[in-house]
Design a protein around this motif. Sequence first.
Motif, PDB file in Angstrom:
ATOM      1  N   LEU A   3      49.453  22.264 -27.517  1.00  6.49           N
ATOM      2  CA  LEU A   3      50.207  23.183 -28.366  1.00  6.49           C
ATOM      3  C   LEU A   3      50.060  24.626 -27.899  1.00  6.49           C
ATOM      4  O   LEU A   3      50.942  25.454 -28.109  1.00  6.49           O
ATOM      5  CB  LEU A   3      49.751  23.048 -29.819  1.00  6.49           C
ATOM      6  CG  LEU A   3      50.390  21.893 -30.610  1.00  6.49           C
ATOM      7  CD1 LEU A   3      49.720  21.750 -31.961  1.00  6.49           C
ATOM      8  CD2 LEU A   3      51.878  22.109 -30.778  1.00  6.49           C
ATOM      9  N   THR A   4      48.934  24.929 -27.256  1.00  7.22           N
ATOM     10  CA  THR A   4      48.750  26.285 -26.737  1.00  7.22           C
ATOM     11  C   THR A   4      49.729  26.598 -25.605  1.00  7.22           C
ATOM     12  O   THR A   4      50.039  27.762 -25.357  1.00  7.22           O
ATOM     13  CB  THR A   4      47.308  26.485 -26.243  1.00  7.22           C
ATOM     14  OG1 THR A   4      46.933  25.374 -25.411  1.00  7.22           O
ATOM     15  CG2 THR A   4      46.331  26.591 -27.403  1.00  7.22           C
ATOM     16  N   ASP A   5      50.215  25.567 -24.911  1.00  9.76           N
ATOM     17  CA  ASP A   5      51.233  25.788 -23.878  1.00  9.76           C
ATOM     18  C   ASP A   5      52.511  26.352 -24.493  1.00  9.76           C
ATOM     19  O   ASP A   5      53.240  27.121 -23.860  1.00  9.76           O
ATOM     20  CB  ASP A   5      51.560  24.477 -23.145  1.00  9.76           C
ATOM     21  CG  ASP A   5      50.369  23.936 -22.376  1.00  9.76           C
ATOM     22  OD1 ASP A   5      49.512  24.750 -21.984  1.00  9.76           O
ATOM     23  OD2 ASP A   5      50.291  22.710 -22.183  1.00  9.76           O
ATOM     24  N   ILE A   6      52.770  25.950 -25.739  1.00 17.27           N
ATOM     25  CA  ILE A   6      53.945  26.452 -26.448  1.00 17.27           C
ATOM     26  C   ILE A   6      53.657  27.798 -27.089  1.00 17.27           C
ATOM     27  O   ILE A   6      54.427  28.763 -26.951  1.00 17.27           O
ATOM     28  CB  ILE A   6      54.380  25.432 -27.526  1.00 17.27           C
ATOM     29  CG1 ILE A   6      54.794  24.110 -26.873  1.00 17.27           C
ATOM     30  CG2 ILE A   6      55.514  25.994 -28.383  1.00 17.27           C
ATOM     31  CD1 ILE A   6      55.059  22.988 -27.859  1.00 17.27           C
ATOM     32  N   TYR A   7      52.509  27.899 -27.772  1.00 19.87           N
ATOM     33  CA  TYR A   7      52.254  29.106 -28.570  1.00 19.87           C
ATOM     34  C   TYR A   7      51.780  30.298 -27.748  1.00 19.87           C
ATOM     35  O   TYR A   7      51.833  31.436 -28.223  1.00 19.87           O
ATOM     36  CB  TYR A   7      51.287  28.775 -29.717  1.00 19.87           C
ATOM     37  CG  TYR A   7      52.054  28.252 -30.905  1.00 19.87           C
ATOM     38  CD1 TYR A   7      52.614  29.115 -31.831  1.00 19.87           C
ATOM     39  CD2 TYR A   7      52.295  26.892 -31.045  1.00 19.87           C
ATOM     40  CE1 TYR A   7      53.364  28.645 -32.884  1.00 19.87           C
ATOM     41  CE2 TYR A   7      53.047  26.405 -32.094  1.00 19.87           C
ATOM     42  CZ  TYR A   7      53.576  27.300 -33.015  1.00 19.87           C
ATOM     43  OH  TYR A   7      54.344  26.833 -34.058  1.00 19.87           O
TER      44      TYR A   7
END
Length: 585
Positions: A3-7
């Motif tokens: 999810l950090t790749d998105i956020y």
Amino acid sequence: MLLTDIYSKSKVVDTLGKLLAKGSNRIHINGMVGSMPAAVMASMALMQRDKGQLVIANNKEEAYYLLNDIETMLDEVEYDLDMKRALLFPASYKKSRRGSDDGGALLETDNANVMQRSEVIKQMNAGRNLVVVTYPEALVEKVASKRTLTRNTLRIAKGSTIGMDHVMDVLQDYEFEHVDFVVEPGQFALRGGIIDVFSFANDYPYRIEFFDDEVDSLRTFDPVTQLSVKQYDQISILPNMERRSTDTVTIEEKVPLTKYFGSDDLVWVQGLMMVSEKIESLYANAGKDDTYYCSANDFLKELLGCRIVEMGNSSYFTQCEKVDTQSAIQPSFNKQFDMLLSTLREYRERGYRMLITIANEKQQHRLEKVFATAETEADLMSIAKGKGLKLNTTLTQVEFLQCQINHGFIDDDEHLVCFTDHEIFERYHKYTVRDLRDTHQALTLKELFELKPGDFVTHIDYGVGRFSGLEKITNNGHTQEVIRLMYKNNDTLYISIHGLHKISRYVGKDGSAPTLNRLGSNTWQVLKQKTKKQVKDIAKDLIALYAKRKASRGFAYSGDSYLQEQLEASFFFEDTPDQLKATQE
């Protein structure tokens, strides 16, 4: 994919980064729900690796869930302790009750929690930029100041000349307990040229080997198996920094945890007013003891020197930068999968990215099967190999992430839908706690060490004997401590502590006393061989039985249908490993 790749590229993180870059130190973010705050926190931690972060949850349970989410999003779940950035800072007490005399709280400390608190301040004092997750009950307790921590840390380097007597004196000053074998924090043992010590800031005890006064080897070891875990060039030993003053020990300066965070560090809090009120209430219940507890004013005094990001509907500060986000919690589908599919289709038609977090591949299989069957004939869902699910009519793609987060959410700003499998199936999701050590095995080992002279024991190589205590003997010019066992005719057998795994307390039927074996006799070996033969005979009978069963004609049931999958998914709790094994068999 995380999810950090998105956020890391999201609007809210970009805005937050720009505000911090221009010097804003009071920021209020409104509208984040579910596990979205954890995704933003983890993304900021990755972007600002040279800064520390303090995450203040409203209570213990919320703190544990937040920690699990942040660990997952930082991809640190399997990391060793010294590699993790996200750490929990718990209260040092496991329970409290009101005192009858002065109305104060009588509290019982938890060694595991004391260890975790010590680990956090030790690593921060060493300069590591951590993401510390905590809650009011932990924050109200003061911690050792950096000066006190430095003064009370025993540092030992490989190759240094320090002397065993000096180390022993320091450990006794630190109020470490001198025992035969270390099994829990705050203990040390001496055997010949070796000192074992269990620091209050490490998962495993240290083993320090000396050659005269020179430190020859430093390593950690498993107290149950006595096997080495990791070699070190330098170690730091911390006493119990939560201990109270005694007649022999005076605790030096204690400060709020927030003292360890500076003006460049980031503090995340939801409802600062509520947190400060809770701390003040706890402080009052502790009798306003300024030595060991901090008031709300002390807490805020240090906190206000940091950069603060407050979340929630209202802000503690009248003057702050406002950041609005648009998000919603994962809807409740009540196991109506046609409603779930309808929701996914609706958001896909609006251009949203579809994510479902899963605990394991079995959950993905369940979802694929349930989705495929629940779709109508005109709008059947097909499975795209390796890419998840696709609706034939709209070419919707659902991506699966094998990870566990607490709550799903819908982020309208990022056009992202992130659902969790446990909420879809309405299963109970419990946070996980780091297992500092196998306490059950440690207690078993401790019981072994507490054998009384005269107790019957069994040695795997020599049979049944009597425990006769510990004794120091000289072997090749070195003094070492051994276990003394007595056998028939008063024969004596000395066992090194490295052979502890071969000894167990004797357990006999009806509590009757056993017959002692005689050293040098083959009676015990004959008994073992006889027992092995009996076991082999039983195994042969079982193999024959299973072969007969396999050769028999059986009935082949059809595979699980949609209704069976849905029934299985409806269970509130996940199967235990044994339950899953039984189902598969």
